[in-house]
Design a protein around this motif. Structure first.
Motif, mmCIF file in Angstrom:
data_model
loop_
_atom_site.group_PDB
_atom_site.id
_atom_site.type_symbol
_atom_site.label_atom_id
_atom_site.label_comp_id
_atom_site.label_asym_id
_atom_site.label_seq_id
_atom_site.Cartn_x
_atom_site.Cartn_y
_atom_site.Cartn_z
ATOM 1 N N MET A 1 0.832 -1.196 0.000
ATOM 2 C CA MET A 1 0.000 0.000 0.000
ATOM 3 C C MET A 1 0.869 1.249 0.000
ATOM 4 S SD MET A 1 -2.914 1.208 2.737
ATOM 5 C CE MET A 1 -3.970 -0.179 2.339
ATOM 6 N N ARG A 40 -8.461 11.403 -12.761
ATOM 7 C CA ARG A 40 -8.367 9.935 -12.732
ATOM 8 C C ARG A 40 -7.157 9.493 -11.915
ATOM 9 N NH1 ARG A 40 -9.383 4.924 -15.023
ATOM 10 N NH2 ARG A 40 -7.494 3.669 -15.253
ATOM 11 N N GLY A 43 -7.758 9.840 -8.268
ATOM 12 C CA GLY A 43 -8.693 8.818 -7.815
ATOM 13 C C GLY A 43 -8.021 7.473 -7.618
ATOM 14 N N LEU A 44 -7.127 7.109 -8.524
ATOM 15 C CA LEU A 44 -6.421 5.838 -8.399
ATOM 16 C C LEU A 44 -5.448 5.851 -7.226
ATOM 17 C CD1 LEU A 44 -5.735 5.018 -12.156
ATOM 18 C CD2 LEU A 44 -7.423 3.950 -10.649
ATOM 19 N N ARG A 46 -5.832 7.526 -4.434
ATOM 20 C CA ARG A 46 -6.663 7.351 -3.229
ATOM 21 C C ARG A 46 -7.019 5.872 -3.056
ATOM 22 N NH1 ARG A 46 -9.461 12.193 -1.442
ATOM 23 N NH2 ARG A 46 -9.094 13.942 -2.850
ATOM 24 N N ARG A 47 -7.408 5.243 -4.165
ATOM 25 C CA ARG A 47 -7.793 3.831 -4.093
ATOM 26 C C ARG A 47 -6.614 2.969 -3.640
ATOM 27 N NH1 ARG A 47 -7.213 -0.580 -7.114
ATOM 28 N NH2 ARG A 47 -8.881 -2.154 -7.098
ATOM 29 N N ALA A 48 -5.391 3.366 -4.020
ATOM 30 C CA ALA A 48 -4.194 2.604 -3.646
ATOM 31 C C ALA A 48 -3.796 2.838 -2.196
ATOM 32 C CB ALA A 48 -3.044 2.965 -4.571
ATOM 33 N N GLY A 49 -4.498 3.731 -1.490
ATOM 34 C CA GLY A 49 -4.257 3.919 -0.060
ATOM 35 C C GLY A 49 -3.471 5.141 0.320
ATOM 36 N N GLN A 119 -5.881 0.687 -14.267
ATOM 37 C CA GLN A 119 -5.857 0.586 -12.810
ATOM 38 C C GLN A 119 -4.860 -0.441 -12.305
ATOM 39 O OE1 GLN A 119 -9.776 0.300 -10.815
ATOM 40 N NE2 GLN A 119 -9.008 -1.619 -9.954
ATOM 41 N N ASP A 123 -1.885 -0.844 -8.989
ATOM 42 C CA ASP A 123 -1.936 -2.002 -8.089
ATOM 43 C C ASP A 123 -0.579 -2.697 -8.063
ATOM 44 O OD1 ASP A 123 -4.602 -1.469 -7.628
ATOM 45 O OD2 ASP A 123 -5.330 -2.973 -9.062
ATOM 46 N N SER A 126 2.038 -0.390 -6.189
ATOM 47 C CA SER A 126 1.855 -0.338 -4.740
ATOM 48 C C SER A 126 2.195 -1.649 -4.057
ATOM 49 C CB SER A 126 0.419 0.073 -4.395
ATOM 50 O OG SER A 126 -0.514 -0.855 -4.903
ATOM 51 N N ASP A 265 -10.228 -1.922 -17.285
ATOM 52 C CA ASP A 265 -10.511 -1.730 -15.858
ATOM 53 C C ASP A 265 -11.764 -2.492 -15.456
ATOM 54 O OD1 ASP A 265 -8.328 -0.122 -15.496
ATOM 55 O OD2 ASP A 265 -9.461 1.746 -15.252
#
Length: 273
Positions: A1, A40, A43-44, A46-49, A119, A123, A126, A265
């Motif tokens: 993360m 975008r 946003g990605l 944030r999603r990755a932590g 996306q 991933d 991270s 995605d």
């Protein structure tokens, strides 16, 4: 993360013709009200932590980026607009803000703002251990392509644009740099120190690096290659990714690439390792 990110968005946008908007705020698809490169990307992250994203902008474009500032995204204004500088100065501003937040550093990704990717790439980034510069196993030959050469991904030697064959003789092409660099906590601290040495800290310290205040951040990765402190992680050539340097790049993203990324995605295809 990921714990944090430094996103470089202070460029002058000189190669995009008549477009007055920062490249990172251009729409990705046919709908001008849809996602931009930057929205975008954020946003990605944030999603990755990412707990904090340091978005580095120029004084001239600050107003355009202010809507992105919130409890996660911190706007970092680079300089006062009185001098022309390279991306290393922007990176140093972002790293200083990061170290003001976390003095001992943290797991951080440094990236350009004008990139788009599926996306699964973030991933993959991270989940990678250690400090890595990410390349893609293909090259397109344009004048803005940053290539990486070395004896192996564990022994990168050269990074840059326009590297002649005589310079790269005996080295393997490790691909095109994606503009994504992952640093562990200790390396984030040392890269800030290295960058300050290279670009200076006017008026207290003059620059010592080859490019001075015009240095691009690739110069920092070249130093780390030489010191054996940064390895390369290669991702497969079939990965969907693009940067945006010219108007034709933007047209390709809008017409072909982003629709394909959206489909991939949706299908949650993993990045080959």
């Amino acid at each position: 993360m990921l714990e944090s990110a430094v996103v470089l968005a202070a460029g002058e946008n000189r190669r995009m013709g008549n477009s007055s908007a920062p490249k990172s705020l251009l729409p990705l698809g046919s709908d001008s009200a849809g996602p931009t490169f930057l929205s975008r990307h954020l946003g990605l992250l944030r999603r990755a932590g990412a707990e904090r994203v340091f978005l580095v902008v120029s004084p001239a474009n600050r107003a355009a980026f202010e809507p992105f500032a919130d409890d996660v995204v911190e706007l970092v204004v680079c300089g006062d607009g009185s001098e022309r500088t390279g991306s290393s100065v922007s990176m140093l501003a972002g790293l200083r803000a990061l170290l003001a937040w976390r003095p001992h550093g943290c797991r951080t990704v440094i990236s350009d703002a004008d990139i788009v990717y599926e996306q699964a790439l973030l991933d993959h980034v991270s989940s990678t251990r250690g400090s890595r510069l990410f390349t893609i196993e293909r090259t397109n030959g344009d004048t803005e392509e940053v290539r990486v050469y070395g004896r192996s991904p564990a022994q990168p030697v050269l990074i840059g644009k326009g590297l002649a064959s005589g310079m790269t003789s005996g080295l393997d092409l490790l691909g095109e740099s994606l503009g994504l660099i992952l640093l562990d906590a200790a390396e984030a601290v040392s890269v800030a120190e290295l960058t300050r040495w290279a670009v200076g800290d006017p008026p207290r310290q003059r620059p010592y690096g080859y490019g001075g205040r015009l240095s691009e951040h690739e110069e920092m990765w070249q130093y780390l290659f030489t010191l054996g402190r940064l390895q390369v992680s290669q991702v497969s050539a079939d990965l969907l990714f693009s940067e945006c340097d010219f108007p034709e790049d933007h047209a390709y993203v809008r017409e072909e690439l982003f629709p394909a990324i959206t489909r991939r995605d949706r299908n949650a295809v993993a990045v080959p390792r």
